[in-house]
Design a protein around this motif. Structure first.
Motif, PDB file in Angstrom:
ATOM      1  N   HIS A  48      39.299  40.683  51.045  1.00 51.19           N
ATOM      2  CA  HIS A  48      40.740  39.678  51.306  1.00 51.19           C
ATOM      3  C   HIS A  48      39.873  38.216  50.316  1.00 51.19           C
ATOM      4  O   HIS A  48      40.643  37.425  49.746  1.00 51.19           O
ATOM      5  N   ASP A  49      39.870  38.619  49.174  1.00 50.80           N
ATOM      6  CA  ASP A  49      38.857  38.215  47.651  1.00 50.80           C
ATOM      7  C   ASP A  49      40.191  38.383  46.676  1.00 50.80           C
ATOM      8  O   ASP A  49      40.244  39.567  46.168  1.00 50.80           O
ATOM      9  N   ALA A  50      40.564  37.104  46.616  1.00 43.26           N
ATOM     10  CA  ALA A  50      42.394  37.018  45.976  1.00 43.26           C
ATOM     11  C   ALA A  50      41.799  37.530  44.367  1.00 43.26           C
ATOM     12  O   ALA A  50      42.571  38.276  43.679  1.00 43.26           O
ATOM     13  N   PHE A  51      40.326  37.126  44.171  1.00 41.23           N
ATOM     14  CA  PHE A  51      39.830  37.107  42.265  1.00 41.23           C
ATOM     15  C   PHE A  51      40.288  38.431  42.308  1.00 41.23           C
ATOM     16  O   PHE A  51      40.540  39.095  41.107  1.00 41.23           O
ATOM     17  N   VAL A  52      39.033  39.436  43.351  1.00 43.79           N
ATOM     18  CA  VAL A  52      38.562  40.480  43.614  1.00 43.79           C
ATOM     19  C   VAL A  52      40.572  41.270  43.471  1.00 43.79           C
ATOM     20  O   VAL A  52      40.042  42.582  42.166  1.00 43.79           O
ATOM     21  N   THR A  53      41.658  41.667  44.099  1.00 40.18           N
ATOM     22  CA  THR A  53      42.862  41.871  44.024  1.00 40.18           C
ATOM     23  C   THR A  53      43.389  41.711  42.590  1.00 40.18           C
ATOM     24  O   THR A  53      44.212  43.084  41.580  1.00 40.18           O
ATOM     25  N   LEU A  54      43.127  39.970  41.919  1.00 37.41           N
ATOM     26  CA  LEU A  54      43.491  40.314  40.467  1.00 37.41           C
ATOM     27  C   LEU A  54      43.066  41.511  39.954  1.00 37.41           C
ATOM     28  O   LEU A  54      43.590  41.664  38.662  1.00 37.41           O
ATOM     29  N   LEU A  55      41.594  41.277  39.972  1.00 36.49           N
ATOM     30  CA  LEU A  55      41.044  42.270  38.827  1.00 36.49           C
ATOM     31  C   LEU A  55      41.589  43.749  39.355  1.00 36.49           C
ATOM     32  O   LEU A  55      41.701  44.723  38.498  1.00 36.49           O
ATOM     33  N   ARG A  56      41.685  43.878  39.872  1.00 41.31           N
ATOM     34  CA  ARG A  56      42.060  45.601  40.141  1.00 41.31           C
ATOM     35  C   ARG A  56      43.322  45.278  39.637  1.00 41.31           C
ATOM     36  O   ARG A  56      44.064  46.871  39.200  1.00 41.31           O
ATOM     37  N   ALA A  57      43.834  43.918  39.523  1.00 41.19           N
ATOM     38  CA  ALA A  57      45.489  44.590  39.484  1.00 41.19           C
ATOM     39  C   ALA A  57      45.634  44.571  38.736  1.00 41.19           C
ATOM     40  O   ALA A  57      46.841  45.513  37.533  1.00 41.19           O
ATOM     41  N   ILE A  58      44.494  43.743  37.183  1.00 39.39           N
ATOM     42  CA  ILE A  58      45.168  43.505  35.634  1.00 39.39           C
ATOM     43  C   ILE A  58      44.336  45.303  35.325  1.00 39.39           C
ATOM     44  O   ILE A  58      44.822  45.655  34.376  1.00 39.39           O
TER      45      ILE A  58
END
Length: 371
Positions: A120-130
């Motif tokens: 549920h870490d928003a930054f990690v989710t963003l990094l994976r999406a990028i």
């Protein structure tokens, strides 16, 4: 203004020389500590987006003050989420000999993807999406003006078996016809097809098949399986072709299935759903499906869904199932597939054949007609 991704310092230099505004530029994973980066200080950076890379503190402060958006680098991530190019398989296995498979970027990325503390870490989710967007973008660049054929099949096919050799010879034949051979990038039939495509010399392919048979599977030891593949790469394969013959598109969702080392380029994704859609959508010269289990069946019906709902005037790629007994008996997919195809535009492009030779002949003939 339209957005433009800038992936090299030369591209950035060209933009600055032309006097183009920075608004709308996306600077992707660039080292901006040199003179090209310093030139940004004299420009209005409003609307500029900087994705990772390296900046001096002075430049970072100035760009933020002027309204630029800067995505920080992520040293805790096991892979660079902002990278602008596909992987070489050896990159994913860096450190294999020294620290074992667990120390490789591939294994560490899988652990990062599965870490429940980051779910549920928003930054990690963003990094994976990028990261996955970067993979998709780099894949599109690779496929420009290329005809791509997909080879799907089970991960459980062992080296040294007739099924493995069949998949390898299929990949060899398709690549020899000028097609880029794309697989799910994993072990089994996928490894075999990537290997066959990578070997332009039939004698080298036969030697590779003999050597790989010493370690039939990635179970129980990914280490032994991968080290054997490295030895085969070193002894049987020439330098990578100027034009890639083989592509792997694996996922860390199935990280327990390691990527094979024989694709010329690897687009590895965190999102399996995105990865499957991207892989199947880009196989414009057709898809061959070798015998497999649940994952392969899922891929068949994802392909069928695309064909079923395609516009009437669309040029549909062939779908070729190999193994009449398998697809009508033990895994009876062919009957419902026929029923859905009947009377629709997809009907003439769906095929069931007995052997990989039949599949290769069908697809290479199709390519010859459409050139």
């Amino acid at each position: 203004m339209p957005t433009t991704e800038i992936e090299t310092l030369d591209q950035l230099e060209e933009v600055l020389r032309a006097g183009r505004p920075l608004h709308g530029l996306r600077l992707q994973d660039l080292d901006l500590t040199g003179p090209v980066g310093a030139r940004l200080l004299a420009r209005d950076a409003h609307g500029l987006v900087v994705l990772g890379g390296v900046l001096t503190p002075e430049l970072e402060h100035a760009l933020r003050e002027q309204g630029a958006t800067i995505f920080p680098s992520a040293p805790s991530a096991p892979v660079d989420p902002y990278r602008s190019r596909l992987y070489a398989p050896t990159e994913l296995y860096a450190g294999l000999h020294d620290g074992g498979y667990a120390a490789t970027p591939d294994a560490q990325a899988y652990a990062w993807a599965q870490d429940p503390g980051l779910r549920h870490d928003a930054f990690v989710t963003l990094l994976r999406a990028i990261h996955d967007h970067s993979m998709s973008d780099a894949l599109d660049e690779l496929l420009v003006a290329r005809r791509t054929v997909g080879v799907m099949g089970g991960h459980a096919v062992e080296r040294g078996t007739p099924a493995f050799a069949d998949a390898a010879h299929l990949g060899h034949t398709l690549a020899g016809a000028g097609l880029l051979v794309a697989t799910g990038g994993g072990p089994g039939a996928m490894e075999a097809a990537n290997l066959g495509a990578a070997c332009s010399d039939p004698a080298a392919l036969d030697r590779a098949l003999d050597l790989l048979a010493a370690v039939p599977s990635f179970r129980p030891s990914v280490q032994a399986w991968a080290e054997t593949a490295v030895q085969v790469r070193d002894s049987c394969l020439t330098e990578p072709a100027a034009t890639p013959r083989s592509l792997g598109v694996p996922t860390w969702f199935y990280g327990h299935e390691p990527p094979n080392l024989f694709a010329d380029a690897v687009a590895k994704f965190f999102s399996n759903a995105l990865r499957e859609d991207i892989l199947l959508a880009r196989c414009d010269a057709g898809i061959v499906v070798l015998p497999g289990a649940a994952g392969t069946v899922q891929e068949i019906f994802q392909i069928v869904t695309r064909l079923y709902y395609a516009p009437e005037d669309a040029a549909l790629p062939p779908l070729v199932l190999v193994g009449r007994d398998h697809w009508t008996g033990s895994t009876p997919v062919w009957q419902p597939l026929q029923a859905m195809a009947r009377g629709r535009a997809m009907e003439p492009v769906v095929h069931l054949v007995d052997t990989v030779t039949d599949a290769a002949e069908l697809l290479t003939a199709q390519v010859s007609r459409t050139r």
